[in-house]
Design an enzyme around this catalytic site. Structure first.
Site, PDB file in Angstrom:
ATOM      1  CG  ASP A 477      -1.977  -1.096   1.110  1.00  0.00           C
ATOM      2  OD1 ASP A 477      -2.303  -1.493  -0.025  1.00  0.00           O
ATOM      3  OD2 ASP A 477      -2.440  -1.585   2.157  1.00  0.00           O
ATOM      4  CG  ASP A 491      -0.692  -4.906   3.467  1.00  0.00           C
ATOM      5  OD1 ASP A 491      -1.384  -4.207   2.712  1.00  0.00           O
ATOM      6  OD2 ASP A 491      -0.849  -6.136   3.593  1.00  0.00           O
ATOM      7  CE  LYS A 493      -4.263  -6.332   4.222  1.00  0.00           C
ATOM      8  NZ  LYS A 493      -4.629  -6.524   2.797  1.00  0.00           N
TER       9      LYS A 493
END
Length: 606
Positions: A477, A491, A493
């Site tokens: 990301d 990353d 979430k």
């Protein structure tokens, strides 16, 4: 309590259709007569046609909202997909907001779906052309009457309407009474003063400074991050990306600016940027013109003008935030308190009497939000001066109970707003973004991208890291770094129940780490690892997962990734991210201390 919320409009932009909506309430107006003399024949059943005809003939000045909006109805016995294009006409505005008859040869093209019709009613309510009472009965206002009876403009096509000079004058008066429109004009004027008459503001820069920035309902992409992700899209996907990837506040900015452009207050141009040697652009960028500056002077009471009375409603003061009834009420009473006294102590006392004072940080955040909403408020530390005249809007009676007030996320946000003095309240709203569950897959994808972009933005803005928001297939990301010390493979979430860090996500992170270490041309095809500075060794790499919270065996996942990759990492919840960012921004920590915190466990500041 009114069940309908309005004040923030995304899609309606046709003034001709808006006028027809308002004319429903004026007997013998052109569209009222159109309905009586044939338009109602498009309503799908004789029984429903007779109901609406009787309503118009007996008392068209007070119409139930549901009769205006209509409902989801499909032909009798219909077995096809229950989608908007297949709906039949059930409400008055489903006809008014449809395509004009003169441009339609097929009957079904002359009405619209209930979602679009509801948005047009909301638009009329937002501009104070219509008003709604506590029983959801809608009626026309004085300015609505003027708009409905003004000389008509001209239809250029089924989708294009050129308002008459008289209509434009009335619309301008409505816009300078609508705080978010005034806010857009003010941002454009400030940009012109700072950067020159040719300078443009994109919908993203406006969206970042519009409304209650950052909270769900007012999300916005960083312009720089958006352009970076656009540049990484395949050529065939760029058009869809430009059209579909935007935050909700970016949508508000785009809609409002388009209205202002149609009445001649702003101009629209493409904003170009050179990214990785490629010319990228967004079509949604704006600048104010002389007519816009004059309208802004009228709105703010500059020189010979008295300030226009701003029209607001309780429902405008929050959209998708958790516990919005309470948040709207707190902000509404904050306005009333500022009207009562400019003293910050008296404002606190006023709110505290009503069980609404949650600390000076929350109060300051609400005041900043009201300024971004478009109210002319001067915050001078111990004094808060309201320069606007405001309509005497109604606040519903609610019982401020602990259950209403102290939702979990609201409690966390309020605590952080009171404690993190170096952070913009708009950035603290990442708390809600991390836990948001969207109603559709496509919306969930955009919300997840917003969360990625906001995480990168915060780490760059407060911790002082360089890097980019990446995202997309076969890419982390983001990648962030301090040029002489460390790099972070990021990353994120956004999970409504917390993130378990399952084996699939561990494998994906391992792939990113392998790509970053090996730097093999063509693997992956996007070669995202080229962002890593050439001076950075593999030993300086770290991995970080960011989520609202973590569940299950996530610690085992962090440790396994460390063992397999040979580099250090951590699991970082958003509350800790905010506290870490505040510490670095305030000078209590140095960013060079960050690698020591990535010790293959959950990141802790204790």
């Amino acid at each position: 309590m009114v069940s309908r919320a309005f004040g923030w409009i995304q899609n309606p932009n046709n003034f001709g259709k808006l006028k027809k909506v308002v004319q429903i309430f004026i007997k013998d107006s052109q569209y009222y007569n159109d309905l009586i003399n044939g338009e109602l024949e498009k309503i799908y059943s004789e029984e429903r046609r007779n109901e609406l005809l009787n309503l118009l003939l007996t008392d068209n000045s007070h119409i139930p909202f549901d009769d205006l909006k209509g409902a989801k109805r499909f032909p009798d016995g219909f077995e096809g997909p229950k989608t908007r294009p297949n709906q039949v006409a059930f409400g008055l505005v489903q006809l008014a907001a449809g395509n004009p008859c003169e441009f339609s040869t097929e009957k079904y093209k002359t009405w619209t779906d209930d979602y679009t019709s509801g948005a047009y009613v909301d638009w009329a309510l937002t501009l104070n052309f219509l008003k709604i009472d506590q029983n959801n009965i809608v009626s026309i206002t004085d300015i609505g009457n003027k708009f409905a009876t003004s000389p008509k403009g001209s239809w250029k096509s089924s989708k294009s309407y050129e308002a008459s000079r008289e209509e434009k004058d009335i619309l301008v008066n409505a816009f300078i009474a609508y705080p978010p429109a005034v806010r857009v004009l003010k941002l454009l004027k400030e940009n012109k003063q700072k950067n020159g008459s040719k300078a443009l503001l994109s919908k993203f820069r406006i969206g970042h400074e519009l409304g209650f920035s950052g909270e769900p309902g007012f999300t916005s992409f960083s312009e720089d991050e958006w352009f970076e992700v656009l540049s990484n899209q395949p050529v065939t996907s760029k058009s869809d990306f430009r059209s579909n990837v935007e935050g909700s506040s970016d949508k508000w900015a785009r809609a409002i600016a388009s209205w202002l452009a149609k009445v001649g207050l702003v101009t629209t141009e493409k904003l170009h940027k050179l990214i990785n040697s490629n010319d990228e652009y967004t079509s949604h960028a704006y600048k104010i013109n002389m007519a816009g500056e004059m309208a802004l002077k009228r709105a703010e009471g500059y020189s010979k003008y008295s300030p226009s009375t701003k029209y607001i409603d309780w429902t405008m003061l929050a959209t998708s935030v958790t516990n919005k009834v309470y948040v709207r009420t707190r902000r509404a009473y904050t306005i009333k308190a500022i009207q009562s006294s400019p003293s910050i102590e008296q404002i606190q006392y006023y709110l505290d009497e009503r069980g609404l004072f949650e600390g000076i940080g929350v109060l300051k955040a609400d005041i900043k939000g009201l300024i971004r909403f478009g109210l002319n408020i001067i915050d001078e530390n111990k004094k808060v001066l309201l320069k606007d005249n405001i309509n005497n809007f109604r606040i519903p009676n609610i019982n401020v109970t602990d259950e209403l007030k102290d939702r979990d996320l609201q409690k966390i946000k309020s605590s952080l707003q009171n404690q993190l003095e170096n952070m913009d309240p708009a950035d603290i709203e990442i708390i809600e973004m991390a836990w948001k569950k969207s109603p559709t897959k496509s919306k969930n994808t955009i919300d997840a991208t917003l969360f990625e972009a906001k995480t990168v933005e915060i780490m760059k803005k407060y911790i002082g890291l360089a890097g980019e928001h990446l995202g997309g297939p076969k890419k982390p990301d983001g990648f962030l770094y301090d040029i002489n010390n460390f790099g972070i493979i990021l990353d994120t979430k956004a999970y409504s129940q917390g993130y378990p860090l399952d084996i699939t996500q561990q494998r994906e992170m391992q792939d990113y780490i392998d790509d970053a270490k090996n730097k093999k041309p063509g693997i992956p095809k996007n070669e995202w690892w080229r962002i890593i500075p050439s001076t950075m060794s593999n030993n300086d790499l770290n991995f970080v997962w960011v989520a609202g919270d973590f569940t299950g065996n996530y610690l085992e996942g962090v440790k396994n990734t460390h063992i397999k990759s040979g580099i250090n990492g951590t699991a970082l919840d958003v509350e800790t991210l905010l506290r870490l960012s505040d510490k670095v921004a305030s000078g209590q920590m140095k960013k060079t201390e960050l690698p020591a915190l990535m010790n293959n466990a959950r990141l802790s500041l204790v």
